[in-house]
Motif scaffolding. Structure first.
Motif, PDB file in Angstrom:
ATOM      1  N   SER A  15       0.899  -1.278   0.390  1.00 33.13           N
ATOM      2  CA  SER A  15       0.007  -0.276   0.011  1.00 33.13           C
ATOM      3  C   SER A  15       0.802   1.165  -0.599  1.00 33.13           C
ATOM      4  CB  SER A  15      -0.964  -0.282   1.323  1.00 33.13           C
ATOM      5  OG  SER A  15      -1.701   1.060   0.963  1.00 33.13           O
ATOM      6  N   LEU A  16       0.661   1.817  -0.864  1.00 27.59           N
ATOM      7  CA  LEU A  16       1.320   3.435  -1.203  1.00 27.59           C
ATOM      8  C   LEU A  16       0.012   4.443  -1.020  1.00 27.59           C
ATOM      9  CD1 LEU A  16       4.197   2.094  -3.923  1.00 27.59           C
ATOM     10  CD2 LEU A  16       4.913   2.318  -1.547  1.00 27.59           C
ATOM     11  N   PRO A  17       1.288   5.531  -0.457  1.00 29.08           N
ATOM     12  CA  PRO A  17      -0.076   6.375  -0.405  1.00 29.08           C
ATOM     13  C   PRO A  17       0.170   7.232  -1.207  1.00 29.08           C
ATOM     14  CG  PRO A  17       1.865   7.596   0.599  1.00 29.08           C
ATOM     15  CD  PRO A  17       2.369   5.556   0.597  1.00 29.08           C
ATOM     16  N   THR A  18      -0.526   7.813  -2.327  1.00 27.82           N
ATOM     17  CA  THR A  18      -0.905   8.874  -3.457  1.00 27.82           C
ATOM     18  C   THR A  18      -1.386  10.265  -3.064  1.00 27.82           C
ATOM     19  OG1 THR A  18      -1.537   9.066  -5.518  1.00 27.82           O
ATOM     20  CG2 THR A  18      -2.771   7.895  -4.458  1.00 27.82           C
ATOM     21  N   TRP A  19      -1.770  11.317  -3.931  1.00 23.75           N
ATOM     22  CA  TRP A  19      -2.301  11.884  -3.727  1.00 23.75           C
ATOM     23  C   TRP A  19      -3.442  12.564  -5.046  1.00 23.75           C
ATOM     24  CZ3 TRP A  19      -1.263  13.270   1.458  1.00 23.75           C
ATOM     25  CH2 TRP A  19      -0.459  13.157   1.876  1.00 23.75           C
ATOM     26  N   SER A  20      -4.279  13.309  -4.716  1.00 22.84           N
ATOM     27  CA  SER A  20      -4.731  14.127  -5.531  1.00 22.84           C
ATOM     28  C   SER A  20      -4.292  15.377  -6.583  1.00 22.84           C
ATOM     29  CB  SER A  20      -5.749  14.859  -5.600  1.00 22.84           C
ATOM     30  OG  SER A  20      -6.149  14.134  -3.783  1.00 22.84           O
ATOM     31  N   GLN A  21      -4.309  15.418  -7.397  1.00 20.25           N
ATOM     32  CA  GLN A  21      -3.512  17.121  -7.992  1.00 20.25           C
ATOM     33  C   GLN A  21      -4.082  17.537  -7.836  1.00 20.25           C
ATOM     34  OE1 GLN A  21      -0.186  16.381 -10.684  1.00 20.25           O
ATOM     35  NE2 GLN A  21      -0.531  13.516  -9.780  1.00 20.25           N
ATOM     36  N   ILE A  25      -3.128  25.045  -6.701  1.00 17.43           N
ATOM     37  CA  ILE A  25      -2.857  25.204  -5.767  1.00 17.43           C
ATOM     38  C   ILE A  25      -1.417  26.544  -6.295  1.00 17.43           C
ATOM     39  CG2 ILE A  25      -1.384  25.272  -3.076  1.00 17.43           C
ATOM     40  CD1 ILE A  25      -3.333  23.220  -3.114  1.00 17.43           C
ATOM     41  N   LYS A  26      -0.617  27.117  -5.485  1.00 11.80           N
ATOM     42  CA  LYS A  26       0.135  27.851  -5.987  1.00 11.80           C
ATOM     43  C   LYS A  26       0.618  28.755  -4.791  1.00 11.80           C
ATOM     44  CE  LYS A  26       1.626  32.571  -8.955  1.00 11.80           C
ATOM     45  NZ  LYS A  26       1.391  34.125  -8.893  1.00 11.80           N
ATOM     46  N   GLY A 189      -6.620  17.623   1.917  1.00 15.03           N
ATOM     47  CA  GLY A 189      -5.215  17.267   1.869  1.00 15.03           C
ATOM     48  C   GLY A 189      -4.091  17.200   1.537  1.00 15.03           C
ATOM     49  N   SER A 190      -4.758  18.786   0.550  1.00 16.06           N
ATOM     50  CA  SER A 190      -3.624  19.103  -0.075  1.00 16.06           C
ATOM     51  C   SER A 190      -2.697  20.460   1.269  1.00 16.06           C
ATOM     52  CB  SER A 190      -4.142  20.316  -0.854  1.00 16.06           C
ATOM     53  OG  SER A 190      -4.413  21.125  -0.619  1.00 16.06           O
ATOM     54  N   LEU A 191      -2.718  20.817   2.323  1.00 15.79           N
ATOM     55  CA  LEU A 191      -2.996  21.992   3.162  1.00 15.79           C
ATOM     56  C   LEU A 191      -2.792  21.279   4.480  1.00 15.79           C
ATOM     57  CD1 LEU A 191      -3.925  24.621   1.422  1.00 15.79           C
ATOM     58  CD2 LEU A 191      -0.919  24.358   1.301  1.00 15.79           C
ATOM     59  N   GLY A 205       3.652  22.924  11.828  1.00 13.68           N
ATOM     60  CA  GLY A 205       4.343  22.846  10.840  1.00 13.68           C
ATOM     61  C   GLY A 205       3.157  22.844   9.332  1.00 13.68           C
ATOM     62  N   LEU A 206       3.605  22.979   8.089  1.00 14.85           N
ATOM     63  CA  LEU A 206       2.751  22.742   7.208  1.00 14.85           C
ATOM     64  C   LEU A 206       3.059  22.073   6.574  1.00 14.85           C
ATOM     65  CD1 LEU A 206       0.404  23.956   5.544  1.00 14.85           C
ATOM     66  CD2 LEU A 206       1.548  25.657   4.907  1.00 14.85           C
ATOM     67  N   PHE A 207       2.128  20.655   6.480  1.00 18.07           N
ATOM     68  CA  PHE A 207       2.165  20.157   4.720  1.00 18.07           C
ATOM     69  C   PHE A 207       2.016  20.933   3.613  1.00 18.07           C
ATOM     70  CE2 PHE A 207       2.564  16.363   8.226  1.00 18.07           C
ATOM     71  CZ  PHE A 207       4.019  16.078   7.489  1.00 18.07           C
ATOM     72  N   ILE A 208       2.335  20.441   2.880  1.00 19.18           N
ATOM     73  CA  ILE A 208       2.037  20.811   1.318  1.00 19.18           C
ATOM     74  C   ILE A 208       1.688  20.506   0.211  1.00 19.18           C
ATOM     75  CG2 ILE A 208       1.736  22.654  -0.467  1.00 19.18           C
ATOM     76  CD1 ILE A 208       3.146  25.157   1.400  1.00 19.18           C
ATOM     77  N   ASN A 209       0.806  19.632   0.139  1.00 17.08           N
ATOM     78  CA  ASN A 209       0.613  18.633  -0.708  1.00 17.08           C
ATOM     79  C   ASN A 209      -0.135  18.800  -2.159  1.00 17.08           C
ATOM     80  OD1 ASN A 209       1.739  16.992   1.268  1.00 17.08           O
ATOM     81  ND2 ASN A 209      -0.359  17.161   2.445  1.00 17.08           N
ATOM     82  N   ILE A 210       1.171  18.674  -3.446  1.00 22.22           N
ATOM     83  CA  ILE A 210       0.294  19.351  -4.651  1.00 22.22           C
ATOM     84  C   ILE A 210       0.151  18.482  -5.543  1.00 22.22           C
ATOM     85  CG2 ILE A 210       0.885  20.843  -6.547  1.00 22.22           C
ATOM     86  CD1 ILE A 210       1.591  22.830  -4.545  1.00 22.22           C
ATOM     87  N   SER A 211       1.142  17.053  -5.495  1.00 17.36           N
ATOM     88  CA  SER A 211       1.381  16.763  -6.230  1.00 17.36           C
ATOM     89  C   SER A 211       2.172  14.840  -5.735  1.00 17.36           C
ATOM     90  CB  SER A 211       1.592  16.453  -7.873  1.00 17.36           C
ATOM     91  OG  SER A 211       2.885  16.617  -7.793  1.00 17.36           O
ATOM     92  N   ASN A 212       2.030  13.922  -5.829  1.00 17.69           N
ATOM     93  CA  ASN A 212       3.066  12.653  -6.032  1.00 17.69           C
ATOM     94  C   ASN A 212       4.459  13.679  -5.568  1.00 17.69           C
ATOM     95  OD1 ASN A 212       1.072  11.145  -5.001  1.00 17.69           O
ATOM     96  ND2 ASN A 212       1.266   9.613  -6.498  1.00 17.69           N
ATOM     97  N   LYS A 213       5.339  13.953  -6.509  1.00 13.73           N
ATOM     98  CA  LYS A 213       5.912  14.732  -6.989  1.00 13.73           C
ATOM     99  C   LYS A 213       6.419  15.798  -6.253  1.00 13.73           C
ATOM    100  CE  LYS A 213       7.418  11.455 -10.643  1.00 13.73           C
ATOM    101  NZ  LYS A 213       7.993  10.977 -11.974  1.00 13.73           N
TER     102      LYS A 213
END
Length: 287
Positions: A15-21, A25-26, A189-191, A205-213
């Motif tokens: 099971s690997l995490p993935t994220w919505s694109q 977000i800028k 899940g993006s911020l 702290g702030l996680f910023i999740n824009i895409s997997n990479k």
């Protein structure tokens, strides 16, 4: 939103995490000042013969559902504000100012809807005075920290006023990437904010999740120097006494960050003042 991708490797389900694109977000880094302390003052065992380039940024986050500033950096009256610090603390925190966040926002024709503070040390909230009408979101324990006289030489009365529009919030008891409490700011899940007590009681702290990479983690002042994460080292002992409210908790936060980096080596961990790390973050956000 965080999801999980199931793949088969040799008959084993992984099971690997993935994220919505969410490329809408800028993120814009607003540089408000610089400093050049000796490296030895920023990390235990650092060199006392070379300088360490530091920056004082604010982070503008623009999301389809709204925008906010994560910290303000140095404001228009920063040089006056720090006169409230003990003389020895002023000597230890010399800085060169650049264009303030409020002026840069004006040039961008953007008005922040709210400000979320990583913590209340002067170099992260000095600009609150320039935007007195913008709501300031803060954990209750961090707001209480501002009211304790002498709690920190980096927190003093001229940073705030009776009219500062504080808005407290609570982190939810939802585990996120190893952190027991979190807050999904826009619900996608993006911020995501997480609690990081130690440097101050209510640091976040702030996680910023824009895409997997394209993922980053803004960790405030848990460490000043990225090498602290690589080697599991705290700040120089005198800097710890000056800056960290609870040094033992800070060491726990460093261990958590090391574990996180081991799990997600592609995640960019960004100490707010490390000029090299912030530049790498700017480059990542441009990809």
């Amino acid at each position: 939103m965080k999801r999980f991708l199931l793949i088969f490797l040799g008959g084993i389900v992984v099971s690997l995490p993935t994220w919505s694109q969410n490329e809408k977000i800028k993120v814009t880094v607003l540089y408000t000042g610089t400093a050049s302390p000796l490296e030895g003052s920023t990390i235990q065992g650092g060199s006392w013969f070379k300088k360490f380039p530091m920056v004082h940024p604010a982070f503008l986050i623009e999301h389809p559902k709204g925008n906010f500033l994560f910290d303000t950096g140095l404001g228009k009256t920063a040089k006056t504000q720090v006169q409230d610090m003990p003389w020895w603390a002023r000597l230890a925190t010399r800085f060169e100012q650049e264009e303030t966040a409020v002026d840069q926002l004006k040039n961008l024709n953007i008005k922040p809807e709210r400000i979320i503070v990583s913590h209340v040390h002067y170099d992260h909230v000095s600009g609150l005075a320039d935007m007195p009408e913008v709501p300031v979101e803060i954990l209750p324990q961090e707001l209480e920290f501002t009211k304790i006289k002498g709690a920190s030489p980096a927190v003093f009365p001229s940073l705030f006023s009776d009219k500062t529009p504080w808005k407290t919030y609570e982190l939810e008891r939802k585990e996120y990437e190893g952190y027991s409490k979190s807050r999904d700011i826009f619900g996608d899940g993006s911020l995501v904010l997480v609690g990081m007590p130690g440097h101050t009681p209510g640091s976040v702290g702030l996680f910023i999740n824009i895409s997997n990479k394209k993922r980053a983690f803004l960790v405030g002042d848990t460490v000043w120097n990225s090498e602290a994460l690589n080697n599991g080292l705290p700040k120089f002992w005198l800097s710890r006494k000056f800056a960290d409210t609870n040094s033992d908790e800070v060491l726990e936060r460093i261990k958590e960050l090391q574990a996180l980096h081991k799990k997600y080596p592609e995640l960019l961990i960004v100490p707010s003042h490390d000029a090299k790390a912030v530049a790498a973050f700017v480059d990542l956000m441009k990809l």
